[in-house]
Design a protein around this motif. Sequence first.
Motif, short mmCIF file in Angstrom:
data_model
loop_
_atom_site.label_atom_id
_atom_site.label_comp_id
_atom_site.label_asym_id
_atom_site.label_seq_id
_atom_site.Cartn_x
_atom_site.Cartn_y
_atom_site.Cartn_z
N GLU A 109 40.64 10.21 83.82
CA GLU A 109 40.43 8.96 84.55
C GLU A 109 39.78 9.19 85.90
O GLU A 109 38.81 8.51 86.26
N ALA A 110 40.26 10.17 86.65
CA ALA A 110 39.72 10.41 87.99
C ALA A 110 38.25 10.79 87.95
O ALA A 110 37.47 10.42 88.84
N ASP A 111 37.84 11.52 86.91
CA ASP A 111 36.43 11.92 86.80
C ASP A 111 35.54 10.70 86.57
O ASP A 111 34.46 10.58 87.16
N TYR A 112 35.98 9.81 85.70
CA TYR A 112 35.20 8.61 85.45
C TYR A 112 35.08 7.76 86.71
O TYR A 112 34.01 7.20 87.00
N VAL A 113 36.16 7.66 87.47
CA VAL A 113 36.13 6.86 88.69
C VAL A 113 35.14 7.45 89.69
O VAL A 113 34.33 6.72 90.30
N VAL A 114 35.17 8.77 89.87
CA VAL A 114 34.26 9.43 90.81
C VAL A 114 32.81 9.19 90.41
O VAL A 114 31.96 8.84 91.25
N HIS A 115 32.50 9.36 89.14
CA HIS A 115 31.11 9.23 88.71
C HIS A 115 30.65 7.77 88.67
O HIS A 115 29.47 7.49 88.92
N ALA A 116 31.56 6.86 88.40
CA ALA A 116 31.19 5.44 88.49
C ALA A 116 30.85 5.07 89.93
O ALA A 116 29.90 4.32 90.18
N LEU B 26 25.22 7.32 83.62
CA LEU B 26 25.24 8.60 84.33
C LEU B 26 26.03 9.60 83.51
O LEU B 26 27.17 9.34 83.13
N GLN B 27 25.43 10.74 83.23
CA GLN B 27 26.07 11.77 82.41
C GLN B 27 26.71 12.84 83.29
O GLN B 27 26.21 13.18 84.36
N PHE B 28 27.84 13.38 82.80
CA PHE B 28 28.47 14.52 83.46
C PHE B 28 29.22 15.33 82.43
O PHE B 28 29.45 14.88 81.30
N GLY B 29 29.61 16.55 82.79
CA GLY B 29 30.22 17.46 81.84
C GLY B 29 31.72 17.60 82.04
O GLY B 29 32.34 16.88 82.81
N GLY B 30 32.29 18.58 81.32
CA GLY B 30 33.70 18.91 81.46
C GLY B 30 34.60 18.06 80.59
O GLY B 30 34.16 17.21 79.82
#
Length: 219
Positions: free
Chosen positions: A171-178, A163-167
């Motif tokens: 750590e918190a961003d990776y956890v949310v997208h996982a 799953l791709q995302f920007g910005g």
Amino acid sequence: MLGVIKNSLFGSVETWPWQVLSKGGKVGPQGCRGPEAGPPPTHRTLTGAGAGSDGQEDVSYEERTCEGGRFATVEVTDKPVDEGLREAMPKVMKYVGGTNDKGIGMGMTVPISFAVFPSDDGSLQKKLKVWFRIPNQFQSNPPVPTDDSVKIEERESITVYSLQFGGYAKEADYVVHATQLRTALEGTATCRSDVYFCTGYDPPMKPYGRRNEVWLVKA
């Protein structure tokens, strides 16, 4: 994440070889579309739209087989992921840039990935392992690291859901997208729960169109 990647310092940049097997997603309240077999172009990634508070926003993902090979690795324990990454990445980059027995810069392979280890509640344990795929030119005979904390390891190919995302990812961003991706895959695919990979492609001087991914490993 990739704060010290500069073409002028490390030479050419190549892409970690992979093959896209399928694509799928979950479209808001309409539910999960599931994987759709098809021949999308290699290295094209579908983008997650970002989760709302209920995690039910659109999510699109790819199933890929990522080629194995030899990797330079650095493992850090007893530190939060962001802090551990700030310790591990310079060691890998110094090895790539010439801190090795041959004193040569090898060029870059992207993405750079690092393995993280979730707890039962989804938060990440205080350890990580950076995996840098050694460029193809040096795969058969990688330079030997002069830093003992950098190891050369061989790994088989893996199949992942990406799953791709920007910005600028933390750590918190990776956890949310996982969590988004795992939710989208429910009832469709089975993934390992003990480890997943976080990846980044871009230097810090690129403020827009940044590319990060989470990779859940197919069980």
